[in-house]
Write an enzyme that holds these catalytic residues in place. Structure first.
Site, PDB file in Angstrom:
ATOM      1  CG  LEU A  62     140.409  34.051 116.429  1.00 33.88           C
ATOM      2  CD1 LEU A  62     141.794  33.447 116.242  1.00 33.88           C
ATOM      3  CD2 LEU A  62     140.045  34.094 117.911  1.00 33.88           C
ATOM      4  CG  ASN A  88     144.123  27.580 108.538  1.00 34.78           C
ATOM      5  OD1 ASN A  88     144.670  27.402 107.445  1.00 34.78           O
ATOM      6  ND2 ASN A  88     142.812  27.401 108.720  1.00 34.78           N
ATOM      7  CE  LYS A 140     150.059  31.161  93.695  1.00 32.50           C
ATOM      8  NZ  LYS A 140     150.024  32.082  92.544  1.00 32.50           N
ATOM      9  CE1 TYR A 152     144.608  35.224 101.893  1.00 31.99           C
ATOM     10  CE2 TYR A 152     145.918  35.141  99.889  1.00 31.99           C
ATOM     11  CZ  TYR A 152     145.340  34.503 100.967  1.00 31.99           C
ATOM     12  OH  TYR A 152     145.510  33.149 101.125  1.00 31.99           O
TER      13      TYR A 152
END
Length: 256
Positions: A62, A88, A140, A152
């Protein structure tokens, strides 16, 4: 427990490997129909073998909005409905503040974030019809930081923010939106990262000894179990939540 997911059509980005693969397999176990949006054909084919008539792989990455639009279109052509979306796909690419450039940062954020919006956007009209659910897989690192991975963590933090924003926006349609937050999960990508250290086994031991519950890493299947529950009617009054599945790693005292 019957999660009442039989014949429910669920889109999963990055659904062929790691956490995404575990979610796809778990959905098959529940009688659901996973649509695996992932270019990894070999891994995806192994999942498809388990339910050849009740699963589908769209072997694309994607990279832009048109890819997400295509994935939704192909799903509707084959199954005629969409009942859930699991965002995800992504990778910790170590684009930091010190070691990185503005251009690399922008690309990192784009590849880890934009497709979450794109897939949800194009699936939304069909989720309205089914009163479906969206699950965003975050990290996390969005709440703890990690160091050396600005792109990220920026994307992961934005995913948590969008989870709350979409939960509010989609209340009138009874579409639930939640985020699952893993910490240390031994996926193929994680294994690749561990191998970058001089002594991978020692590095892995140093990490696992600090995970309070069981001194072990979380399995992809444990992340999948929470994600699948959130897609189901059993989670019918849960929305806008950030759910940590990490053995207490993020919030408990690691000296325990």
């Amino acid at each position: 427990m019957d999660l009442k997911l039989k014949d429910k059509v669920i889109l999963i980005s990055g659904g062929a490997k790691g956490i995404g693969g575990a979610i796809s397999n778990g959905l098959i176990d529940e009688g659901a129909i996973p649509v695996i949006i992932d270019p990894s054909k070999e891994e995806g084919s192994k999942i498809l073998e388990r339910a050849p008539l009740h699963s589908m792989q769209i072997p694309i990455r994607l990279n832009n909005a048109s890819d997400a639009e295509k994935a939704v279109k192909l799903t509707l052509e084959k199954f005629g409905r969409i009942d859930g979306v699991v965002n995800n796909a992504g990778a910790n690419d170590s684009v930091g503040l010190e070691h990185g450039s503005p251009e690399e940062f922008e690309k990192s954020v784009a590849k880890n974030l934009h497709h979450y919006y794109h897939l949800a956007h194009f699936a939304l009209p069909h989720l309205k019809k089914s009163q479906g659910a969206i699950v965003n897989i975050s990290s996390k690192t969005a709440v703890t930081g990690q160091g050396g991975t600005s792109g990220y963590t920026a994307a992961k933090g934005a995913q948590l923010s969008l989870t709350r924003e979409w939960a509010v926006e989609l209340l009138p349609y009874k579409i639930r939106v939640n985020a699952v937050i893993p910490a240390e999960v031994y996926t193929p990508l994680y294994q690749n990262w561990i191998q970058t250290f001089d002594d991978p086994e020692q590095k892995l031991a140093d990490i696992t000894k600090n995970i309070p519950l069981g001194k072990r890493m979380t399995s992809p299947e444990e992340i999948a179990a929470m994600s699948i529950f959130l897609l189901s009617e059993k989670a019918s009054h849960i929305t806008g939540q950030h759910l940590f599945v990490d053995g207490g790693y993020t919030h408990l005292d690691r000296s325990l």
